[in-house]
Design a protein around this motif. Sequence first.
Motif, PDB file in Angstrom:
ATOM      1  N   ASN A  26     -88.265 -73.200  59.234  1.00  0.00           N
ATOM      2  CA  ASN A  26     -87.585 -73.586  60.729  1.00  0.00           C
ATOM      3  C   ASN A  26     -86.755 -72.697  61.020  1.00  0.00           C
ATOM      4  N   ILE A  27     -85.817 -71.849  60.183  1.00  0.00           N
ATOM      5  CA  ILE A  27     -85.348 -70.793  60.202  1.00  0.00           C
ATOM      6  C   ILE A  27     -86.278 -69.704  60.816  1.00  0.00           C
ATOM      7  N   ILE A  28     -87.805 -69.736  60.668  1.00  0.00           N
ATOM      8  CA  ILE A  28     -88.621 -68.061  60.293  1.00  0.00           C
ATOM      9  C   ILE A  28     -89.206 -68.509  62.517  1.00  0.00           C
ATOM     10  N   MET A  29     -89.157 -69.589  62.861  1.00  0.00           N
ATOM     11  CA  MET A  29     -88.741 -70.246  64.188  1.00  0.00           C
ATOM     12  C   MET A  29     -88.203 -70.739  64.398  1.00  0.00           C
ATOM     13  N   ASN A  30     -86.947 -70.315  64.315  1.00  0.00           N
ATOM     14  CA  ASN A  30     -86.152 -70.379  65.760  1.00  0.00           C
ATOM     15  C   ASN A  30     -85.589 -68.842  65.446  1.00  0.00           C
ATOM     16  N   LEU A  31     -86.267 -67.718  65.152  1.00  0.00           N
ATOM     17  CA  LEU A  31     -85.970 -66.695  65.486  1.00  0.00           C
ATOM     18  C   LEU A  31     -87.004 -66.160  66.366  1.00  0.00           C
ATOM     19  N   SER A  32     -86.693 -65.440  67.327  1.00  0.00           N
ATOM     20  CA  SER A  32     -87.890 -64.495  68.072  1.00  0.00           C
ATOM     21  C   SER A  32     -88.423 -63.710  67.123  1.00  0.00           C
ATOM     22  N   VAL A  83     -79.596 -67.088  56.325  1.00  0.00           N
ATOM     23  CA  VAL A  83     -78.345 -67.809  55.121  1.00  0.00           C
ATOM     24  C   VAL A  83     -77.310 -66.932  55.145  1.00  0.00           C
ATOM     25  N   TRP A  84     -77.625 -65.872  54.439  1.00  0.00           N
ATOM     26  CA  TRP A  84     -76.808 -65.398  53.767  1.00  0.00           C
ATOM     27  C   TRP A  84     -75.791 -64.240  54.798  1.00  0.00           C
ATOM     28  N   LEU A 184     -76.661 -65.350  65.128  1.00  0.00           N
ATOM     29  CA  LEU A 184     -77.344 -65.784  63.928  1.00  0.00           C
ATOM     30  C   LEU A 184     -76.848 -67.537  64.049  1.00  0.00           C
ATOM     31  N   ALA A 185     -75.480 -67.802  64.544  1.00  0.00           N
ATOM     32  CA  ALA A 185     -75.159 -69.093  63.605  1.00  0.00           C
ATOM     33  C   ALA A 185     -76.124 -69.827  64.520  1.00  0.00           C
ATOM     34  N   LEU A 186     -76.747 -69.237  64.980  1.00  0.00           N
ATOM     35  CA  LEU A 186     -77.111 -70.495  66.103  1.00  0.00           C
ATOM     36  C   LEU A 186     -78.491 -70.675  65.628  1.00  0.00           C
ATOM     37  N   VAL A 187     -78.726 -69.624  65.533  1.00  0.00           N
ATOM     38  CA  VAL A 187     -80.465 -69.642  64.326  1.00  0.00           C
ATOM     39  C   VAL A 187     -79.849 -70.680  63.262  1.00  0.00           C
ATOM     40  N   ILE A 188     -79.315 -70.451  62.749  1.00  0.00           N
ATOM     41  CA  ILE A 188     -79.378 -71.081  61.216  1.00  0.00           C
ATOM     42  C   ILE A 188     -78.670 -72.853  61.623  1.00  0.00           C
ATOM     43  N   LYS A 189     -77.599 -72.797  62.514  1.00  0.00           N
ATOM     44  CA  LYS A 189     -77.737 -74.408  63.157  1.00  0.00           C
ATOM     45  C   LYS A 189     -78.391 -75.243  64.094  1.00  0.00           C
ATOM     46  N   LYS A 190     -80.026 -74.686  64.403  1.00  0.00           N
ATOM     47  CA  LYS A 190     -81.087 -75.032  65.232  1.00  0.00           C
ATOM     48  C   LYS A 190     -82.268 -75.053  63.937  1.00  0.00           C
ATOM     49  N   ALA A 191     -81.923 -74.391  63.019  1.00  0.00           N
ATOM     50  CA  ALA A 191     -82.945 -74.604  61.842  1.00  0.00           C
ATOM     51  C   ALA A 191     -82.349 -75.726  61.194  1.00  0.00           C
ATOM     52  N   ASP A 192     -80.940 -76.192  60.825  1.00  0.00           N
ATOM     53  CA  ASP A 192     -80.945 -76.953  60.603  1.00  0.00           C
ATOM     54  C   ASP A 192     -80.466 -78.422  61.105  1.00  0.00           C
ATOM     55  N   GLU A 193     -80.904 -78.916  61.251  1.00  0.00           N
ATOM     56  CA  GLU A 193     -80.869 -79.607  62.923  1.00  0.00           C
ATOM     57  C   GLU A 193     -82.859 -79.946  63.089  1.00  0.00           C
ATOM     58  N   VAL A 214     -72.190 -72.666  57.845  1.00  0.00           N
ATOM     59  CA  VAL A 214     -72.370 -72.092  58.890  1.00  0.00           C
ATOM     60  C   VAL A 214     -71.691 -73.429  60.042  1.00  0.00           C
ATOM     61  N   VAL A 215     -72.397 -74.411  59.743  1.00  0.00           N
ATOM     62  CA  VAL A 215     -73.211 -75.362  60.210  1.00  0.00           C
ATOM     63  C   VAL A 215     -72.087 -76.739  60.429  1.00  0.00           C
ATOM     64  N   ILE A 216     -70.632 -76.868  59.437  1.00  0.00           N
ATOM     65  CA  ILE A 216     -69.682 -77.497  59.628  1.00  0.00           C
ATOM     66  C   ILE A 216     -68.836 -76.759  60.195  1.00  0.00           C
ATOM     67  N   PRO A 217     -68.086 -77.691  61.259  1.00  0.00           N
ATOM     68  CA  PRO A 217     -66.551 -77.130  61.862  1.00  0.00           C
ATOM     69  C   PRO A 217     -65.700 -76.270  60.656  1.00  0.00           C
TER      70      PRO A 217
END
Length: 386
Positions: A26-32, A83-84, A184-193, A214-217
């Motif tokens: 999903n990280i790959i899918m959320n990258l252009s 991720v890192w 980059l944080a948005l990519v990670i958050k969307k992939a996590d969701e 990244v995803v936890i406030p």
Amino acid sequence: MNSNQKNNLIIDGIKTLLDESPLYGNIIMNLSRENDFTAPNALSLKWQDHHWFLVINPEILTRLLTNHKQIALALAHEALHVVWQHPLRYAKERQQNKVIDIGTDIAVNQYLPQALGELPHAMTLQTIFDMSGKLLPVHEDSATYIALIAKLFDNASSLGQDNVDGHDGWSNIGEATQEAASALALVIKKADEDTKLLGRGQVDSRVQQQIDEVVIPKRHWRSVLRTGLSQIPNKRQESRSRFNRRQAYRLDLVGEISTYDAQVAVFIDNSASISNQQAGQMLATVLQLTQQLDADVRVFSFDTQVHDIKKVTKWVRHAGGGTTFQCIFDTLAERHFNPVQTVVLILTDGEGEKNISKTKFRHVYWLLPPQKTLSIREPFGQILRF
């Protein structure tokens, strides 16, 4: 292999990664994505036009990687760089720096999905051992590997060139650091969701810690600790300075106030892996803590055993050996700390054993330096940062 066959092989690689490691997929899918037949590497991450792109050179990719499993592994490698947050962390240092390339690749290649086999041409701990005879520690942050490799090799270019993965696009950020970080944080958050909807699959605890970063406030660790203290059960004590809430009009009835029996047990990592500077920071943190918290604070140091610190201001550090987290919870039980009323704060670099016995203590907080991860495979409590 014609162009249709190459495209189908890449699509099969993405599908395989989604099936085997949904989070990475999903990280790959959320990258252009962008196909570039002139790119020098099979895959690379690039900041361009306000987006993070996964750049693919189908010619090189299908020449170096011959089946969908290998392509899935190469894609997972790129996802782990995300991720890192390596493209952000090393954007300014990356240009013409082979040591950074090697250190970051070694760090992420340890988390590739094992069920898919091995990634051809990958830079690994075994590669470094074969060339230097030195066995580097496992599961360290890229910064640690970069420092170690710089000491081992005068000329990092002698380690060869990896044409599968390229890092040149990391330096494209320029002055857009904040925008690139948010993207980059948005990519990670969307992939996590997206992953939560279908199931996460097998994810190493260290990878999950990085995702949570990244995803936890983010809240300051002292605020989190105070919240934990406020959740400790309390008892009530009669007080004539308070009205009785149930019968406020009865002035002859006494009210009640809450009294807290919370106790804070602080453990400072005193093992050999802790530098004197880190130990000093930990000690300063504990000194502030004892002044700020309205609770009974007990302080200890630990390595493979727990040692009492009677007066924090007079503690003189003598570096120990290894690190064992189990000794903390064994000591708490032996000394009859109440698991319900005790908050356990552990200041450490995270390096210790991988497995630990279950404990009854639930208010556990691990305070780690930035970019460090907890070695325990199934961590419990909350992981906080200095």
